[in-house]
Write an enzyme that holds these catalytic residues in place. Structure first.
Site, mmCIF file in Angstrom:
data_model
loop_
_atom_site.group_PDB
_atom_site.id
_atom_site.type_symbol
_atom_site.label_atom_id
_atom_site.label_comp_id
_atom_site.label_asym_id
_atom_site.label_seq_id
_atom_site.Cartn_x
_atom_site.Cartn_y
_atom_site.Cartn_z
ATOM 1 C CB THR A 56 40.054 60.449 33.899
ATOM 2 O OG1 THR A 56 41.047 61.426 33.920
ATOM 3 C CG2 THR A 56 38.565 60.915 33.434
ATOM 4 C CG HIS A 57 44.115 58.558 33.561
ATOM 5 N ND1 HIS A 57 44.790 57.757 32.774
ATOM 6 C CD2 HIS A 57 43.440 59.382 33.026
ATOM 7 C CE1 HIS A 57 44.268 57.822 31.639
ATOM 8 N NE2 HIS A 57 43.396 59.033 31.534
ATOM 9 C CB SER B 24 44.054 47.693 64.036
ATOM 10 O OG SER B 24 45.317 47.271 64.516
ATOM 11 C CE LYS C 36 44.884 50.841 59.614
ATOM 12 N NZ LYS C 36 45.884 49.868 59.614
ATOM 13 C CD GLU D 17 40.551 45.923 53.400
ATOM 14 O OE1 GLU D 17 40.031 46.356 54.579
ATOM 15 O OE2 GLU D 17 41.714 45.528 53.370
ATOM 16 C CE1 TYR E 20 25.591 13.963 34.497
ATOM 17 C CE2 TYR E 20 26.285 11.785 34.496
ATOM 18 C CZ TYR E 20 26.159 12.817 35.202
ATOM 19 O OH TYR E 20 26.625 12.818 36.324
ATOM 20 C CD GLN F 62 29.036 13.810 41.346
ATOM 21 O OE1 GLN F 62 27.726 12.953 40.969
ATOM 22 N NE2 GLN F 62 30.012 12.981 41.935
#
Ligand code: ARG
Length: 464
Positions: free
Chosen positions: A161-162, A283, A289, A296, A323, A328
Site C-alpha cells: 500500500t502506498h 537501448s 538496457k 510503457e 441530427y 460526424q
C-alpha cells in the site's frame, strides 16, 4: 480564390454551384467513414429487401440493388473502389457507384430512409462489433492471467500500500485481482452491446416516413433485437458510442495500472518479473538496457482513449434534437479509441503470456520490510488477549528494535521479544514466516493459496 465545383448530384436540384474547396475539406468524411463500408452495404441490402417485401420496390429492382451492392463491396474489398471526397461520405460514395453500376433501380434505394438513420445504423453495427472484439480480447487476456495465477498460486510476494511493503500476498492473488477487474470490463462491454442493439433504420431524417416500411424486418435482418422506438432519438443520440468509450476508458485505466506494475517489477531494482525479448527493446547506447516499451506504451495509451471519451462527450453536449453535423465528429474518436484498445489488449496478453516471474526474488522481498508485523499484532490479540491498539503498540516497538539492529522480526531473540511484552512465547515465531502469513489469510477473497485456487478454478470454468 478556391476552386468551384459543379453542383452535387444528390441535391443539385436546389444548388446552382458546388462547394468551395475548403467547404469540401471540412465537410467530407469519406477519408475515415470508409471504415463503415461493409455495415453500410449490409444495411442498404436489408433496406432494399424490406422495401420489396412491403411492396414499395419491385422484386426486380430490389434484386438488382442487392446484387449491385455486393459488387460495390467486392470493389471496396479489393481496393478497386474510387472513393471520392466530392461525394462526401461512405453513404453517397456507395450509392453513386451503385448508380453507375446498375442505373435506375439504384435511384430508388433511398426511399423511406435518410443518411441520418443510415449513419446511425452503420455506426451502431460497427461499435457493436467492437464490443465483441473487446470481449474477445479481454477473455484472451484473462486466460493468460489464469495461467500465471495457477502457476504461482502459493508464490509469496510483498503486497503494497502506498508502494510500501504492507503484508505478504501471493502472486496468484495479485494476478487474480486483474482477472476480476478485466471481468468487470468485459461485462461493461456486454451490457453496452445489449443496450445499443436497437435499430435506427427507418427513422429516416428525423420524423419517420410516410412509406409503409417494416422496421422490424430490417432490424432483425441486421441482427438487432428491435427497431428503436423514437425516430428523433434514433437519429440524434450517440450514447452507444459514449458507453463504448467509457467502457474502453475504464478498461484502459486498468491496463495502465497493470502496465505500470510491469515497468516497476521488471526494473533492475525489483526484478520481480522478466519480460520476454518479444516485448522489450534495447537501448542504442546503453548495452545493459532492457526497456519495457510495450508496457510503457500501454500505460500511455489510456490518454488517447479517455481523450476520445471526453471529446465525444464535449461534441454531444448541448446539441439540440435531432441530427446535427457535429455528430460526424464522433467517428474518428471511436475508431482511434477502438484500434488503440484492441492493440493494448493484445500487447498485454502477449506480455502476460511471456512474462517469467522471479519467485525467489519476490519471496526475499516479501520477507523483508517487516511484512509480517500485522501477523505479530494479530497473534498478541489472539494468544495473549491484548486489545488490538496495544498489540499494535507492542509490535511497533519490536519493529523499531529490529530496525536499530538492522534485522527482521523473526531474527529477534525470545528475550528481545519479551522485553516488549513478557507474555510472548516461542510460538510467536510460527506466525512470523511469510508462508504462514499468507496461509492464514484464508477468509473469502483473501490471499491464501487455497482461496486463490478456488477463484482460479471458478474463472477457468466460466471462461471454458
Ligand atoms: N457523414 C454524415 C455523418 O457522419 C452522415 C449523415 C449526414 N446527414 C446529413 N443530414 N448531412 O454524420
Amino acid at each position: 480564390m478556391t476552386e468551384q465545383k459543379s453542383s452535387n448530384a444528390m441535391w443539385g436540384g436546389r444548388f446552382a454551384a458546388g462547394p468551395d474547396a475548403i467547404m469540401e475539406a471540412i465537410n467530407a468524411s469519406i477519408s475515415f467513414d470508409k471504415r463503415l463500408a461493409s455495415q453500410d452495404i449490409a444495411a442498404s441490402r436489408a433496406h432494399a429487401a424490406m422495401l420489396a417485401d412491403t411492396g414499395i420496390l419491385t422484386d426486380t429492382d430490389a434484386a438488382a440493388i442487392r446484387e449491385g451492392l455486393l459488387t460495390v463491396l467486392s470493389e471496396i474489398e479489393t481496393g478497386a473502389f474510387p472513393f471520392s471526397a466530392a461525394l462526401e461520405d461512405i453513404h453517397m460514395n456507395v450509392e453513386a457507384r451503385l448508380t453507375e453500376l446498375i442505373g435506375e433501380p439504384a435511384r430508388r434505394l433511398h426511399t423511406g430512409r435518410s443518411r441520418n438513420d443510415q449513419v446511425a445504423t452503420d455506426f451502431r453495427m460497427w461499435v457493436r462489433d467492437q464490443c465483441d472484439a473487446a470481449v474477445f480480447g479481454l477473455e484472451a487476456l484473462m486466460k493468460a492471467l489464469l495461467v500465471q495465477a495457477e502457476a504461482g498460486a502459493d508464490a509469496v510476494m510483498p503486497g503494497f500500500t502506498h508502494l510500501q511493503t504492507a503484508q505478504p500476498v501471493t502472486w496468484g492473488h495479485h494476478m487474480m485481482a486483474y482477472v476480476e477487474m478485466f471481468a468487470r470490463d468485459r461485462s461493461r462491454f456486454v451490457d453496452a452491446r445489449t443496450r445499443m442493439n436497437e435499430c435506427p433504420l427507418g427513422a429516416a431524417a428525423l420524423a419517420g416516413t410516410s412509406f409503409p416500411i417494416d422496421r422490424y424486418a430490417s432490424a432483425s435482418a441486421l441482427g438487432f433485437d428491435r427497431p428503436m422506438a423514437n425516430s428523433l432519438d434514433a437519429v440524434s443520440d450517440r450514447d452507444f458510442a459514449l458507453e463504448f468509450l467509457s467502457s474502453a476508458s475504464i478498461c484502459a485505466t486498468h491496463l495502465s495500472r497493470f502496465a505500470e506494475e510491469m515497468v516497476i517489477w521488471s526494473s533492475a531494482q525489483f526484478r520481480f518479473v522478466r519480460l520476454s525479448d518479444r516485448f522489450s527493446t534495447g537501448s542504442s547506447i546503453m548495452p545493459q538496457k532492457r526497456n519495457p516499451d510495450a508496457a510503457e506504451l500501454i500505460r500511455a495509451k489510456v490518454g488517447r482513449i479517455t481523450g476520445s471519451l471526453v471529446a465525444l462527450l464535449t461534441i454531444m453536449k448541448g446539441l439540440p434534437l435531432a441530427y446535427s453535423k457535429d455528430m460526424q465528429e464522433d467517428k474518428e474518436q471511436v475508431f482511434d479509441a477502438a484500434d488503440t484498445l484492441m492493440l493494448s489488449l493484445a500487447a498485454m496478453e502477449g506480455m502476460v503470456r511471456d512474462m517469467v516471474p522471479g519467485f525467489e526474488v519476490m519471496r526475499g522481498a516479501a520477507s523483508s520490510g517487516f511484512s509480517t508485523a500485522t501477523d505479530l499484532a494479530d497473534w498478541l490479540v489472539r494468544e495473549l488477549g491484548l486489545p488490538f491498539r496495544e498489540a499494535h503498540h507492542v509490535t511497533g516497538s519490536l519493529v523499531k528494535l529490529a530496525e536499530t539492529k538492522a534485522c527482521d522480526l523473526p531474527d529477534l531473540s525470545l528475550e528481545e521479544m519479551q522485553s516488549a511484552h513478557s507474555g510472548i512465547t516461542e510460538a510467536v515465531y510460527d506466525v512470523l514466516g511469510v508462508d504462514k502469513s499468507v496461509a492464514s489469510r484464508a477468509s473469502y477473497g483473501g490471499t491464501a493459496p487455497e482461496q486463490v485456487i478456488v477463484q482460479v478454478k471458478r474463472w477457468q470454468d466460466l471462461l471454458k
